[in-house]
Write a protein that holds these residues in place. Structure first.
Motif, PDB file in Angstrom:
ATOM      1  N   ILE A 286       0.844  -1.197   0.000  1.00 56.03           N
ATOM      2  CA  ILE A 286       0.000   0.000   0.000  1.00 56.03           C
ATOM      3  C   ILE A 286       0.880   1.248   0.000  1.00 56.03           C
ATOM      4  N   CYS A 287       1.136   1.797  -1.162  1.00 58.50           N
ATOM      5  CA  CYS A 287       1.929   3.017  -1.263  1.00 58.50           C
ATOM      6  C   CYS A 287       1.040   4.135  -1.761  1.00 58.50           C
ATOM      7  N   GLY A 288       1.291   5.318  -1.274  1.00 60.85           N
ATOM      8  CA  GLY A 288       0.471   6.461  -1.691  1.00 60.85           C
ATOM      9  C   GLY A 288       0.652   6.766  -3.159  1.00 60.85           C
ATOM     10  N   GLU A 289      -0.365   7.403  -3.758  1.00 61.53           N
ATOM     11  CA  GLU A 289      -0.261   7.847  -5.159  1.00 61.53           C
ATOM     12  C   GLU A 289       0.754   8.972  -5.241  1.00 61.53           C
ATOM     13  N   ASP A 290       1.489   9.012  -6.320  1.00 63.27           N
ATOM     14  CA  ASP A 290       2.287  10.199  -6.597  1.00 63.27           C
ATOM     15  C   ASP A 290       1.299  11.332  -6.863  1.00 63.27           C
ATOM     16  N   PRO A 291       1.371  12.426  -6.094  1.00 62.62           N
ATOM     17  CA  PRO A 291       0.354  13.480  -6.271  1.00 62.62           C
ATOM     18  C   PRO A 291       0.388  14.113  -7.654  1.00 62.62           C
ATOM     19  N   TYR A 292       1.519  13.951  -8.366  1.00 62.27           N
ATOM     20  CA  TYR A 292       1.632  14.602  -9.676  1.00 62.27           C
ATOM     21  C   TYR A 292       1.264  13.683 -10.835  1.00 62.27           C
ATOM     22  N   ILE A 293       1.156  12.399 -10.539  1.00 64.77           N
ATOM     23  CA  ILE A 293       0.844  11.456 -11.634  1.00 64.77           C
ATOM     24  C   ILE A 293      -0.332  10.583 -11.218  1.00 64.77           C
ATOM     25  N   LYS A 294      -1.458  10.745 -11.908  1.00 72.62           N
ATOM     26  CA  LYS A 294      -2.630   9.922 -11.589  1.00 72.62           C
ATOM     27  C   LYS A 294      -2.488   8.570 -12.282  1.00 72.62           C
ATOM     28  N   GLY A 295      -2.514   7.512 -11.479  1.00 73.54           N
ATOM     29  CA  GLY A 295      -2.365   6.164 -12.038  1.00 73.54           C
ATOM     30  C   GLY A 295      -3.582   5.749 -12.859  1.00 73.54           C
ATOM     31  N   LEU A 296      -3.345   4.883 -13.821  1.00 70.24           N
ATOM     32  CA  LEU A 296      -4.454   4.373 -14.653  1.00 70.24           C
ATOM     33  C   LEU A 296      -5.298   3.349 -13.910  1.00 70.24           C
ATOM     34  N   THR A 297      -4.710   2.715 -12.883  1.00 71.12           N
ATOM     35  CA  THR A 297      -5.496   1.776 -12.073  1.00 71.12           C
ATOM     36  C   THR A 297      -5.526   2.300 -10.643  1.00 71.12           C
ATOM     37  N   GLU A 298      -6.574   1.973  -9.929  1.00 76.80           N
ATOM     38  CA  GLU A 298      -6.704   2.404  -8.532  1.00 76.80           C
ATOM     39  C   GLU A 298      -5.672   1.677  -7.666  1.00 76.80           C
ATOM     40  N   PRO A 299      -5.215   2.313  -6.568  1.00 72.87           N
ATOM     41  CA  PRO A 299      -4.350   1.562  -5.643  1.00 72.87           C
ATOM     42  C   PRO A 299      -5.088   0.329  -5.118  1.00 72.87           C
ATOM     43  N   CYS A 300      -4.324  -0.674  -4.740  1.00 73.67           N
ATOM     44  CA  CYS A 300      -4.915  -1.911  -4.212  1.00 73.67           C
ATOM     45  C   CYS A 300      -5.278  -1.664  -2.744  1.00 73.67           C
ATOM     46  N   SER A 301      -6.534  -1.836  -2.402  1.00 74.90           N
ATOM     47  CA  SER A 301      -6.965  -1.568  -1.016  1.00 74.90           C
ATOM     48  C   SER A 301      -6.401  -2.645  -0.083  1.00 74.90           C
ATOM     49  N   PRO A 302      -6.277  -2.335   1.219  1.00 77.47           N
ATOM     50  CA  PRO A 302      -5.784  -3.361   2.160  1.00 77.47           C
ATOM     51  C   PRO A 302      -6.658  -4.611   2.132  1.00 77.47           C
ATOM     52  N   GLN A 303      -7.972  -4.450   1.964  1.00 74.76           N
ATOM     53  CA  GLN A 303      -8.882  -5.613   1.928  1.00 74.76           C
ATOM     54  C   GLN A 303      -8.585  -6.490   0.711  1.00 74.76           C
ATOM     55  N   ASP A 304      -8.403  -5.850  -0.442  1.00 73.87           N
ATOM     56  CA  ASP A 304      -8.102  -6.613  -1.654  1.00 73.87           C
ATOM     57  C   ASP A 304      -6.732  -7.274  -1.538  1.00 73.87           C
ATOM     58  N   TRP A 305      -5.799  -6.528  -0.924  1.00 74.13           N
ATOM     59  CA  TRP A 305      -4.451  -7.070  -0.834  1.00 74.13           C
ATOM     60  C   TRP A 305      -4.401  -8.333   0.033  1.00 74.13           C
ATOM     61  N   GLU A 306      -5.235  -8.345   1.066  1.00 72.73           N
ATOM     62  CA  GLU A 306      -5.289  -9.532   1.930  1.00 72.73           C
ATOM     63  C   GLU A 306      -5.556 -10.795   1.085  1.00 72.73           C
ATOM     64  N   VAL A 307      -6.491 -10.667   0.148  1.00 73.16           N
ATOM     65  CA  VAL A 307      -6.861 -11.799  -0.710  1.00 73.16           C
ATOM     66  C   VAL A 307      -5.710 -12.124  -1.680  1.00 73.16           C
ATOM     67  N   CYS A 308      -5.166 -11.088  -2.310  1.00 79.63           N
ATOM     68  CA  CYS A 308      -4.065 -11.300  -3.275  1.00 79.63           C
ATOM     69  C   CYS A 308      -2.864 -11.931  -2.576  1.00 79.63           C
ATOM     70  N   ALA A 309      -2.534 -11.436  -1.386  1.00 83.40           N
ATOM     71  CA  ALA A 309      -1.346 -11.932  -0.672  1.00 83.40           C
ATOM     72  C   ALA A 309      -1.533 -13.401  -0.301  1.00 83.40           C
TER      73      ALA A 309
END
Ligand code: SIN
Length: 371
Positions: free
Chosen positions: A285-308
């Protein structure tokens, strides 16, 4: 390291078996400076802006470490060029988004589209318990072996068809465009992808990717999760392959004289360096670069639990291809058009399995197979 001819039949097959069995594979190439047969590669610096790279989670191009392999012109290996927090986003896409309809997956053969419509939501609760429950039934997500995107590869006819197309995910198309651009391919268009899902006992049989009508465009391969041995051979199965280690985040580019070479994945290995997950996945879980909007949303902690939980003994690979030449089209002849769902059983590794494994698993294929 030029692939050498060895005596006997199907040299590739023999070496595949060797690597499949060996717990500590010797002679595997690790892409790092000073390694025998590995040479630093110059990328197309200036071709890819930091802004464009950042939008898909790639480091600025000057920071990438890319390598050539002696004897394999057109082959490039890029050591994990992803920004912190971005491998998890791509893993989440591979598990939560890309398996959704209208994309096609191996489970569609056995199940209705309602049942396979949302593998993530059916599986997530069980997967969250994976760390604590040793004995439990596999979730559908863990039974996923392949997903196809864009032009859907027909595993039986080994072809793509104009009519078998669904929109290619825009974020993955852009990631692929950026990587291709960095490697000097300015007009790459992602039109098809095969996503392979491996577990610790999986392998992928000897094959070459020649169904695409355009072989001038590169084939891009992205890996996440546990590591693997990748074997890169020659134009025939009689050529001894070179074994190389692929770790999470690494990208391979097969182009030019290496575009149509035989290759295979005989073995999945725990990533080097201890810990359950590779370093690029341990700080999700890393913060977005405020100057560059990513094309995909950050992975939420809940989603990451499943992926991990999924990734602790799994690997995901995405191979992205351009199917048609620029301005090109499919041949008119539709005589061999096959409307049926196909299994992938012809594509993977029937012929390289040990005889005892063939008994246990009579139908195997190019899709990742478990022992
Ligand atoms: C890989 O999983 O690294 C290779 C996938 C493929 O060759 O299709």
């Amino acid at each position: 390291m030029a692939a050498a001819m060895l005596e006997g039949e199907e040299v590739f097959r023999k070496i595949f078996r060797l690597y499949r069995r060996s717990p500590e594979p010797a002679g595997t190439v690790h892409f790092q400076p000073g390694e025998k047969a590995v040479r630093c590669a110059q990328l197309a610096v200036g071709a890819l802006s930091d802004q464009d790279a950042g939008r898909v989670g790639l480091q600025p191009l000057e920071q990438w470490k890319a390598y050539h392999l002696e004897g394999y012109p057109g082959f490039l290996f890029i050591n994990n060029p992803f920004l912190p927090g971005w491998q998890p986003r791509w893993v989440r896409q591979c598990l939560k988004l890309y398996p959704c309809k209208p994309n096609v997956c191996n489970l569609d053969l056995h199940m209705s589209s309602e049942q396979t419509a949302n593998l993530w939501s059916i599986s997530e609760k069980q997967l969250r318990k994976k760390m604590t429950q040793k004995r439990r039934e596999k979730t559908l997500l863990e039974k996923l072996r392949w997903v196809t995107l864009g032009f859907h590869y027909n595993w039986d006819t080994k072809k793509y068809y104009k009519e078998k197309f669904t929109p290619f995910p825009a974020d993955l198309a852009e990631l692929s465009r950026c990587v291709a651009l960095a490697c000097g391919f300015s007009n790459f268009k992602a039109e098809a992808a095969i996503l392979n899902y491996y577990h610790m006992d999986s392998s992928l049989g000897i094959h070459k990717d020649e169904a695409e009508l355009d072989h001038h465009s590169p084939l891009l391969s992205f890996s996440f999760g546990q590591s693997s041995i990748f074997l890169l051979g020659g134009q025939s199965r009689e050529v001894a392959p070179t074994a190389m280690m692929m770790n999470s985040g690494d990208i391979m580019v097969m182009s030019g004289a290496s575009r149509l070479l035989y290759h295979a994945v005989p073995r999945i290995l725990r990533h080097p360096g201890g810990g359950i997950l590779p370093p690029g996945l341990s700080d999700p879980i890393c913060g977005e670069d405020p100057y560059i909007k990513g094309l995909t949303e950050p992975c939420s902690p809940q989603d990451w639990e499943v992926c991990a939980a999924y990734l602790q003994d799994s690997r995901i690979n995405m191979t992205v291809r351009q199917v048609l030449e620029e301005g090109g089209s499919f041949p008119k002849d539709k005589s061999d058009q096959n409307d049926h769902m196909t299994t992938g059983d012809s594509y993977h590794n029937e012929e390289i399995l040990e005889p005892e494994l063939q008994i246990k698993r009579p139908k195997t294929s190019q899709m990742p197979q478990d022992e």
